[in-house]
Design a protein around this motif. Sequence first.
Motif, short mmCIF file in Angstrom:
data_model
loop_
_atom_site.label_atom_id
_atom_site.label_comp_id
_atom_site.label_asym_id
_atom_site.label_seq_id
_atom_site.Cartn_x
_atom_site.Cartn_y
_atom_site.Cartn_z
N ASP A 227 0.92 -1.09 -0.24
CA ASP A 227 0.07 -0.05 0.16
C ASP A 227 1.04 1.32 0.15
O ASP A 227 0.42 2.40 -0.63
CB ASP A 227 -0.91 -0.10 0.99
N ARG A 228 1.83 1.26 0.93
CA ARG A 228 2.80 2.37 0.68
C ARG A 228 3.57 2.72 -0.59
O ARG A 228 3.54 3.86 -0.97
CB ARG A 228 3.98 2.16 1.86
N ALA A 229 3.75 1.48 -1.25
CA ALA A 229 4.56 1.66 -2.48
C ALA A 229 3.79 2.17 -3.36
O ALA A 229 4.00 2.92 -4.27
CB ALA A 229 4.98 0.40 -2.78
N ASP A 230 2.28 1.61 -3.45
CA ASP A 230 1.31 2.09 -4.28
C ASP A 230 1.17 3.62 -3.97
O ASP A 230 0.89 4.52 -4.97
CB ASP A 230 -0.02 1.57 -3.98
N GLY A 231 0.99 4.23 -2.87
CA GLY A 231 0.98 5.51 -2.69
C GLY A 231 2.12 6.44 -3.07
O GLY A 231 1.87 7.68 -3.64
N VAL A 232 3.31 5.83 -2.85
CA VAL A 232 4.51 6.60 -3.38
C VAL A 232 4.33 6.70 -4.99
O VAL A 232 4.48 7.87 -5.70
CB VAL A 232 5.71 6.02 -3.15
N ASN A 233 3.95 5.63 -5.54
CA ASN A 233 3.85 5.53 -7.27
C ASN A 233 2.64 6.48 -7.57
O ASN A 233 2.86 7.16 -8.73
CB ASN A 233 3.56 4.26 -7.53
N LEU A 234 1.76 6.51 -6.88
CA LEU A 234 0.59 7.32 -7.33
C LEU A 234 0.84 8.94 -7.15
O LEU A 234 0.50 9.80 -7.98
CB LEU A 234 -0.57 7.22 -6.38
N LEU A 235 1.87 9.04 -6.13
CA LEU A 235 2.09 10.82 -5.98
C LEU A 235 2.88 11.13 -7.32
O LEU A 235 2.74 12.19 -7.66
CB LEU A 235 2.97 10.99 -4.69
N LEU A 236 3.86 10.04 -7.51
CA LEU A 236 4.80 10.51 -8.73
C LEU A 236 4.01 10.69 -9.97
O LEU A 236 4.31 11.45 -10.90
CB LEU A 236 5.95 9.61 -8.52
N LEU A 237 3.10 9.54 -10.12
CA LEU A 237 2.39 9.45 -11.42
C LEU A 237 1.34 10.72 -11.55
O LEU A 237 1.41 11.27 -12.72
CB LEU A 237 1.49 8.19 -11.45
N THR A 238 0.90 11.11 -10.40
CA THR A 238 0.01 12.18 -10.56
C THR A 238 0.78 13.39 -10.93
O THR A 238 0.40 14.30 -11.92
CB THR A 238 -0.46 12.59 -9.12
N GLN A 239 1.87 13.89 -10.45
CA GLN A 239 2.80 14.66 -10.71
C GLN A 239 3.07 14.89 -12.19
O GLN A 239 2.89 15.95 -13.02
CB GLN A 239 4.02 14.97 -10.21
N ILE A 240 3.42 13.71 -12.91
CA ILE A 240 3.82 13.58 -14.11
C ILE A 240 2.75 13.89 -15.25
O ILE A 240 2.83 14.34 -16.17
CB ILE A 240 4.63 12.36 -14.44
N VAL A 241 1.55 13.13 -14.72
CA VAL A 241 0.29 13.46 -15.57
C VAL A 241 -0.19 14.82 -15.64
O VAL A 241 -0.42 15.23 -16.73
CB VAL A 241 -0.95 12.36 -14.99
N ARG A 242 -0.20 15.48 -14.65
CA ARG A 242 -0.65 16.74 -14.47
C ARG A 242 0.57 17.61 -15.23
O ARG A 242 0.08 18.71 -15.76
CB ARG A 242 -0.81 17.40 -13.07
N ALA A 243 1.62 17.48 -15.14
CA ALA A 243 2.74 18.26 -16.06
C ALA A 243 2.32 18.10 -17.42
O ALA A 243 2.31 19.37 -17.92
CB ALA A 243 4.19 17.70 -15.50
#
Length: 284
Positions: A227-243
């Motif tokens: 779950d923690r790893a999923d959370g970390v990946n979602l934070l990073l993915l969200t930033q890249i998608v929004r950029a």
Amino acid sequence: MSEHTLASIANALGPPDPALLDAWLDGASEAQLVAKGNQIASARVLTDVRRLYALAYSFWQSATDTQKEALRGFSPELLSIAVHQALALDALLADHEERGDSRGASRATLEVALRDAFEKALSLRDQARAVLLGVAGNDAAAQEEVNQAVGTAEDPAALARGIGALVALGKKYLGIPAGPIKTRAKLLRLDGDYIGKLETAATTLSAAALAASARPAGEKVTQGSLDRADGVNLLLLTQIVRAFENAHEQDPTIPRLVPIAARRMFERGTKKKGSGAAEADAES
């Protein structure tokens, strides 16, 4: 579709400085990361990052200076962090599933052992009841004592208790020095060896029940790590998608990166076009 894989991108970009990830996660508590990741299956996260990071890497490799200028909020260093975290999640999920398969196989083995122990114990209990009733003879009170000792077989614990009570009664009979009960016990072969066999069956049943009911050690920790790893990946993915989303608004030649498997985790504001057009942009 890009042929780049997470591994090939990681190899091309090189390993990120660990301090970069620490800086990115600064201010996010472990509980927040776990809670965020708990909302989605790891496989869904990986499905999107494999596709979207390949698209992001391919675009950056061929992007013009003007396009790169518009793509603020994204950098090869950020992508390197994201790709390596995706690879870490992939490895963690594979380990979790492998352990899960092992636990499943182990659980099945334990359940078979419990079933076998239960059936053997039940058969011996019924036999012991018949033997002890024979030893008790025609005395109604003695027969009732045997029947009360039997108990039920509603679960392994109840069956084990019943066998234990019969064992105690059998030992009581064997302790009688002489008389009809002593004689009947000999005729029906109620002896120390048989009592030991009953005790072993009860002990084996109790142990099998305990093993089958035990929770796998470390399971919660493993799921929490996922779950923690999923959370970390979602934070990073969200930033890249929004950029990429924001850059696309400035320059339509910059593609939008549209999550599919994890699309519900993202704000609707990142999808201003119809889903069909968005996916077409991402795949172009």
